[in-house]
Design an enzyme around this catalytic site. Structure first.
Site, PDB file in Angstrom:
ATOM      1  N   ARG A   1      15.047  23.134  16.348  1.00  0.00           N
ATOM      2  CA  ARG A   1      15.551  21.892  16.977  1.00  0.00           C
ATOM      3  C   ARG A   1      16.941  21.341  16.754  1.00  0.00           C
ATOM      4  O   ARG A   1      17.354  20.532  17.211  1.00  0.00           O
ATOM      5  CB  ARG A   1      14.438  20.898  16.378  1.00  0.00           C
ATOM      6  CG  ARG A   1      14.096  19.698  17.417  1.00  0.00           C
ATOM      7  CD  ARG A   1      12.754  18.998  17.046  1.00  0.00           C
ATOM      8  NE  ARG A   1      12.080  19.236  16.047  1.00  0.00           N
ATOM      9  CZ  ARG A   1      12.198  18.988  14.912  1.00  0.00           C
ATOM     10  NH1 ARG A   1      13.084  18.179  14.486  1.00  0.00           N
ATOM     11  NH2 ARG A   1      11.252  19.240  13.875  1.00  0.00           N
TER      12      ARG A   1
ATOM     13  N   TYR B   1      17.754   7.383  40.623  1.00  0.00           N
ATOM     14  CA  TYR B   1      16.599   8.111  40.759  1.00  0.00           C
ATOM     15  C   TYR B   1      15.250   7.302  40.613  1.00  0.00           C
ATOM     16  O   TYR B   1      15.518   6.486  39.447  1.00  0.00           O
ATOM     17  CB  TYR B   1      16.811   9.352  39.847  1.00  0.00           C
ATOM     18  CG  TYR B   1      15.644  10.101  39.740  1.00  0.00           C
ATOM     19  CD1 TYR B   1      15.028  10.779  40.616  1.00  0.00           C
ATOM     20  CD2 TYR B   1      14.835  10.350  38.472  1.00  0.00           C
ATOM     21  CE1 TYR B   1      13.519  11.480  40.703  1.00  0.00           C
ATOM     22  CE2 TYR B   1      13.895  10.924  38.397  1.00  0.00           C
ATOM     23  CZ  TYR B   1      13.073  11.474  39.296  1.00  0.00           C
ATOM     24  OH  TYR B   1      11.991  12.223  38.921  1.00  0.00           O
TER      25      TYR B   1
ATOM     26  N   ASP C   1      25.640   9.805  36.660  1.00  0.00           N
ATOM     27  CA  ASP C   1      24.621  10.765  36.973  1.00  0.00           C
ATOM     28  C   ASP C   1      25.158  11.669  37.907  1.00  0.00           C
ATOM     29  O   ASP C   1      25.418  11.143  39.273  1.00  0.00           O
ATOM     30  CB  ASP C   1      23.402  10.146  37.391  1.00  0.00           C
ATOM     31  CG  ASP C   1      22.204  11.301  37.530  1.00  0.00           C
ATOM     32  OD1 ASP C   1      22.607  12.542  38.136  1.00  0.00           O
ATOM     33  OD2 ASP C   1      21.085  11.058  37.369  1.00  0.00           O
TER      34      ASP C   1
ATOM     35  N   LYS D   1      17.879  20.577  39.046  1.00  0.00           N
ATOM     36  CA  LYS D   1      18.252  20.730  40.605  1.00  0.00           C
ATOM     37  C   LYS D   1      19.173  21.593  40.867  1.00  0.00           C
ATOM     38  O   LYS D   1      18.949  22.802  40.718  1.00  0.00           O
ATOM     39  CB  LYS D   1      18.736  19.230  40.848  1.00  0.00           C
ATOM     40  CG  LYS D   1      18.069  18.173  40.288  1.00  0.00           C
ATOM     41  CD  LYS D   1      16.457  18.041  40.838  1.00  0.00           C
ATOM     42  CE  LYS D   1      15.256  16.850  40.220  1.00  0.00           C
ATOM     43  NZ  LYS D   1      16.031  15.546  40.063  1.00  0.00           N
TER      44      LYS D   1
HETATM   45  C1  LIG Z   1      15.692  14.375  39.284  1.00  0.00           C
HETATM   46  C2  LIG Z   1      16.615  13.551  38.822  1.00  0.00           C
HETATM   47  C3  LIG Z   1      16.770  13.058  37.507  1.00  0.00           C
HETATM   48  C4  LIG Z   1      15.338  13.406  36.540  1.00  0.00           C
HETATM   49  O1  LIG Z   1      15.501  14.704  35.972  1.00  0.00           O
HETATM   50  P1  LIG Z   1      14.222  15.449  35.499  1.00  0.00           P
HETATM   51  O2  LIG Z   1      15.138  16.858  35.175  1.00  0.00           O
HETATM   52  O3  LIG Z   1      13.262  15.453  36.799  1.00  0.00           O
HETATM   53  O4  LIG Z   1      13.727  14.783  34.416  1.00  0.00           O
HETATM   54  C5  LIG Z   1      17.610  12.200  37.185  1.00  0.00           C
HETATM   55  N1  LIG Z   1      18.745  11.834  38.062  1.00  0.00           N
HETATM   56  C6  LIG Z   1      18.656  12.306  39.276  1.00  0.00           C
HETATM   57  C7  LIG Z   1      19.641  12.073  40.230  1.00  0.00           C
HETATM   58  C8  LIG Z   1      17.556  13.147  39.644  1.00  0.00           C
HETATM   59  O5  LIG Z   1      17.602  13.501  40.908  1.00  0.00           O
END
Ligand SMILES: *Cc1c(COP(=O)(O)O)cnc(C)c1O
Length: 408
Positions: free
Chosen positions: A77, A131, A196, A221
């Site tokens: 951790r 999101y 983001d 992603k």
């Molecule tokens: C999917 C997504 C998230 C969240 O991410 P996870 O890996 O599913 O927890 C945050 N911001 C955006 C723009 C996303 O597409």
């Protein structure tokens, strides 16, 4: 493998390298000297040491500033050498001092909010759309934060003495609305701007160059890129990274080392994947925008592999009819995915908020993958269904589908 471990934490490198080169080599610079090609996966949860005085001193140091402990790792951790390779690489790609990886994008966002809340800065200013789950986390105040939703022009006026963060997405999920990050960073003053960057990736946009202090990715992603790893990461200066590591240590949202390995591998093809998928997306946008079954196409000025479009007919029927395209939430994989935000990715956002943010019930979001353009178009053309009776065969410029680049 202790020498490998320490090298993985070594951020020193002087010669500037292009993004495509960094994507392949960052986080791996020590390997050839050790006679290794693929990076080692260190699955250890703990690390034996006969020097407990030394470990005590290193834990004290970590408690002070959260710097990645020097020398051999201590406990999973507190940091993992394989994950550290991914963090080093992502920081290079985003042009930041550091990066801190988490078990998911939501764990990464939670850690940022907790860092600020722990300093008494519980107020967040945010711009919709975000999101769906990011929206929900803020709206529900699950972490004890309070959110003020504003238009981009309203950021400066919304700031309070207890504002700890300004949170934006550009291009935004799912409408692909773009923001002027430079202007926003200016409006934030000394409050950190978190961008983001999940949709654009550092291939298309590096938000720190425009003044953002924090760059967040759902690494699930594009960074992973193959739909088989969940992860999140925050790229930022070393001071903030230290706080994030302390929160990660205390709350436990760590990234598994195998995921770290897969992400590092994913990064090496990131520029190639993003550019290829973006070229296909641009061609599909051209065809969708000229199609009378489509009322509106959203595609950002900076390009990318994400498309959003609204249909005349029932969007659920389009989802039900795809055969090659994968009908699934998420994005950024090698295969093309399509989903209906109002039903899935943004379902958790209250209907009126969703609509106000431009997420209409007719909107479909498509993440273009690496398939052949003609095969994708054939599937889309089929899924869009018969050309609806009653629609004019020839659209005039004013009646035809609108192509929106959606700069807010
Ligand atoms: C999917 C997504 C998230 C969240 O991410 P996870 O890996 O599913 O927890 C945050 N911001 C955006 C723009 C996303 O597409």
């Amino acid at each position: 493998m202790n020498s490998a471990s320490t090298h993985a934490y070594d951020h020193a490198r002087t010669t500037p390298r292009a993004l495509a080169t960094e994507a392949v080599h960052a986080g791996r610079d020590d390997l050839a000297r050790q006679g290794l090609h693929a990076p080692p996966i260190d699955l250890s949860t703990t690390y034996p040491s006969y020097d407990s005085r030394g470990e005590a001193a290193r834990i004290d140091a970590f408690a002070g500033d959260g710097a990645q402990p020097e020398g051999p790792p201590i406990y999973g951790r507190l940091g993992n050498p394989t994950v550290a390779r991914f963090e080093t690489a992502l920081a290079r790609l985003e042009g930041t001092e550091s990066a801190v990886a988490f078990a998911s994008g939501m764990a990464a966002l939670s850690a940022v909010l907790l860092v600020r809340a722990s300093m008494g800065l519980r107020h967040v200013v945010a711009v919709r759309p975000l999101y769906g789950c990011s929206d929900h986390l803020l709206t529900a105040g699950l972490l004890g934060t309070e959110v003020t939703w504003v238009d981009p022009a309203g950021v400066a006026d919304a700031l309070r003495p207890d504002t700890g963060l300004v949170l934006v997405e550009s291009p935004a999920n799912p409408t692909l609305a773009e923001l002027d990050l430079r202007a926003l960073a200016h409006a934030c003053g000394s409050v950190p701007l978190l961008a983001d960057n999940t949709f654009a990736t550092p291939v298309l946009q590096r938000p720190v160059e425009q003044g953002a202090r924090l760059v967040l990715h759902s690494a699930t992603k594009y960074l992973g890129g193959h739909g088989d790893v969940m992860a999140g990461v925050v790229a930022c200066d070393e001071e903030f990274a230290g706080r994030l590591r302390q929160v990660r240590f205390a709350t436990g949202g760590v990234l598994h080392p195998l995921a770290g390995y897969l992400l590092l591998r994913g990064l090496s093809t990131l520029p190639v994947r993003v550019r290829a998928a973006s070229a296909t997306a641009a061609e599909l946008v051209r065809r969708l925008a000229a199609d009378p079954r489509v009322t509106r196409v959203h595609y950002p000025r900076i390009g990318g592999a994400m498309i959003a479009f609204e249909v005349h007919g029932d969007p659920h029927e389009v989802i039900a009819a795809v055969r090659l395209i994968t009908p699934a939430v998420s994005l950024g994989s090698v295969d093309t995915l399509i989903q209906h935000p109002a039903s899935i990715s943004h379902r958790i956002v209250e209907e009126s908020d969703r609509r106000d943010a431009g997420v209409s019930d007719r909107l479909l979001r498509m993440s273009v993958g690496l398939e052949d353009t003609e095969d994708l178009w054939a599937d889309l053309d089929h899924a869009l269904g018969e050309r609806a009776a009653g629609l004019p065969r020839e659209w005039t410029k004013d009646e035809g589908p609108a192509l929106s680049t959606g700069r807010a």
